[in-house]
Design an enzyme around this catalytic site. Structure first.
Site, PDB file in Angstrom:
ATOM      1  N   HIS A 101      51.836 -10.866  30.506  1.00 34.83           N
ATOM      2  CA  HIS A 101      51.957  -9.690  29.521  1.00 34.83           C
ATOM      3  C   HIS A 101      50.968  -8.913  29.830  1.00 34.83           C
ATOM      4  O   HIS A 101      50.446  -8.358  30.950  1.00 34.83           O
ATOM      5  CB  HIS A 101      52.106 -10.765  28.209  1.00 34.83           C
ATOM      6  CG  HIS A 101      52.590  -9.640  27.123  1.00 34.83           C
ATOM      7  ND1 HIS A 101      53.145  -8.663  27.259  1.00 34.83           N
ATOM      8  CD2 HIS A 101      52.200  -9.652  25.759  1.00 34.83           C
ATOM      9  CE1 HIS A 101      53.430  -7.965  25.905  1.00 34.83           C
ATOM     10  NE2 HIS A 101      52.708  -8.573  25.315  1.00 34.83           N
TER      11      HIS A 101
ATOM     12  N   HIS B 157      59.158  -4.437  36.712  1.00 30.64           N
ATOM     13  CA  HIS B 157      59.297  -4.573  35.219  1.00 30.64           C
ATOM     14  C   HIS B 157      60.237  -5.498  34.741  1.00 30.64           C
ATOM     15  O   HIS B 157      61.228  -5.549  35.471  1.00 30.64           O
ATOM     16  CB  HIS B 157      59.484  -3.114  34.326  1.00 30.64           C
ATOM     17  CG  HIS B 157      59.284  -3.229  32.998  1.00 30.64           C
ATOM     18  ND1 HIS B 157      59.859  -3.858  32.108  1.00 30.64           N
ATOM     19  CD2 HIS B 157      58.033  -2.804  32.257  1.00 30.64           C
ATOM     20  CE1 HIS B 157      59.718  -3.404  30.886  1.00 30.64           C
ATOM     21  NE2 HIS B 157      58.414  -3.015  30.910  1.00 30.64           N
TER      22      HIS B 157
ATOM     23  N   ASP C  86      51.154  -0.895  34.025  1.00 28.11           N
ATOM     24  CA  ASP C  86      50.008  -1.809  34.119  1.00 28.11           C
ATOM     25  C   ASP C  86      49.154  -0.989  35.733  1.00 28.11           C
ATOM     26  O   ASP C  86      48.033  -1.630  35.683  1.00 28.11           O
ATOM     27  CB  ASP C  86      50.297  -3.185  34.539  1.00 28.11           C
ATOM     28  CG  ASP C  86      50.924  -3.799  33.206  1.00 28.11           C
ATOM     29  OD1 ASP C  86      50.500  -3.124  32.057  1.00 28.11           O
ATOM     30  OD2 ASP C  86      51.595  -4.987  33.418  1.00 28.11           O
TER      31      ASP C  86
END
Length: 450
Positions: free
Chosen positions: A283, A329, A392
């Site tokens: 996460h 993702h 990210d």
């Protein structure tokens, strides 16, 4: 809080007013769905849904946003649409975090007067209980930033207005107002405690009590307490990240907070539960994982390697059974919409003298790799449903380039996610949602049904 008159113009509403006005229609819809359509099939659950951690199973009510393969929408609007219509803070190029908070709670766009009044209300709440500050200052700098904030939030729970209302027997249909009081306190207080943690860990306590700007927004005052007063680029960076990352549906941290709060856990302990789950590398912890991966890649092959060198490095990663952080993702099947404003920020606000620095090299590597790595992954990991870069791949690296230590980056993200979820928390109490209690099933039970 009363409606404020504005010298002959339309009354300027407070957030309490706007939620109060919206509540009857949402309660009516909630009642209609519950009473008239409770037996309607919404989704056929499969064994794969159970074995896959409920992935793709539409079973959690979310008031402030909806998520599908095309991305996330907030009260029906995409992130790009909101960036066009939500007001910006004075002198800022970024969407105002306060405007995004207002919108998530209310489903309406604040006008300039409402935004400034709301920001002033938050600024007036910038008083963290002394007990929390003293506890924060007593913590060893060897303790991770995230663990420190989790502990501070548990101490802050002693001052919850929501918990006090429960203990005093407040009417159930009024609990949302006390929840909102806590939530608004946390919107400004959590960043201030986070900045205090930063000052204690990295600056020997300097500026942790620096005077705040009563006319500033939460991002500016966060920067002030971190010793970054007057650093416009850093303040703009925080505004951008907070407005982009507030809500992302029922992901791990948000779902954790939703589950915890469904038992009427107070807002502060609820926020702590979300931070705990956010530390996982699948996460929010993936942000640090991507940063460390990019650091290692720069050291190994440089900031502008050949496509062949990149492919060799990535294949070596895959051969070890590891994933390549920053790509793909769990839900999205195209480029993460948050990447566009982050990329624009990098292009319009370059890091001063960063060309030869480690931070500058990483940013160059990411820009270089984002155009070639997706194709490399498509060829070598054909089962991967999406190889597009995700947020990210840039988030941690950009914050690191602006001087934030790896250990502190998750707190910046945690502040934002907490702001977004508190809107859901308040609406859960306003709608009277029940405790979340799914039925567990064993593999033997599954086999008995097949």
């Amino acid at each position: 809080m009363a409606t404020v008159e504005s010298h002959g113009l339309a009354p300027v509403q407070t957030l309490f007013d706007v939620i109060e006005a919206r509540l009857p229609s949402r309660l009516e819809l909630f009642s209609k769905l519950t009473k008239e359509f409770s037996d309607v099939t919404l989704h056929n659950m499969t064994v794969g849904n159970v074995m896959g951690g409920m992935r793709g199973l539409p079973c959690i009510l979310w008031e402030v946003s909806g998520t599908d393969k095309a991305g996330i929408t907030y009260h029906g609007k995409s992130l790009r649409e909101l960036q066009e219509v939500l007001p910006k803070w004075r002198g800022s190029d970024q969407t105002s975090p306060e405007a995004m908070i207002w919108y998530l709670y209310s489903g309406s766009i604040p006008n300039r007067a409402e935004l400034e009044q709301f920001a002033a209300d938050l600024a007036a709440r910038a008083e963290v209980p002394a007990e929390v500050e003293e506890f924060c200052d007593s913590l060893s700098p060897d303790i991770s930033s995230t663990a420190q904030l989790i502990m501070c939030l548990t101490v802050w729970a002693n001052h919850s207005k929501f918990s006090d209302a429960l203990m005093s027997g407040a009417p159930r249909n009024k609990l949302w107002r006390y929840a909102l009081e806590d939530a608004l306190d946390s919107h400004v207080g959590t960043p201030l405690i986070s900045a205090r943690i930063y000052a204690n860990k990295y600056r020997d306590g300097r500026d942790r009590t620096a005077p705040l700007n009563p006319l500033g927004d939460i991002a500016e005052n966060f920067a002030i307490r971190m010793g970054r007063k007057g650093d416009t680029d850093f303040t703009e960076l925080i505004r951008m990240y907070w407005s982009l990352h507030m809500d992302h549906g029922a992901n791990v941290s948000a779902h954790t907070m939703r589950l915890s709060s469904s038992a009427w856990t107070d807002p502060y302990l609820t926020l702590a539960s979300g931070l705990i789950s956010g530390t996982g590398v699948l996460h929010a912890g993936a942000i640090m994982q991507a940063l460390r991966y990019n650091q290692a890649m720069v050291a190994a092959i440089g900031p502008e390697p050949s496509p062949e060198a990149v492919e060799t490095y990535i294949c070596r990663t895959l051969e070890k059974g590891h994933v390549v952080p920053g790509y793909g993702h769990a839900l999205l099947r195209s480029a993460d919409p948050r990447l566009e404003p982050i990329t624009r920020f990098i292009n319009t606000r370059p890091i001063t003298d960063s060309g030869s620095s480690e931070q500058g090299k990483m940013l160059r590597l990411i820009a270089h790799n984002s155009t070639i790595v997706p194709d490399i992954l498509r060829r070598h990991v054909p089962r991967m449903k999406s190889t597009a870069p995700n947020v990210d791949s840039l988030s941690g690296c950009l914050m690191y380039a602006h001087g934030l230590d790896i250990d502190f980056i998750l707190l910046v993200m945690g502040c934002s996610r907490g702001m977004g979820f508190m809107a859901q928390y308040v609406w859960d109490r306003a709608l009277g949602l029940p405790i979340e209690r799914p039925l567990s099933v064993t593999m033997d039970q599954i086999m008995a049904k097949l």
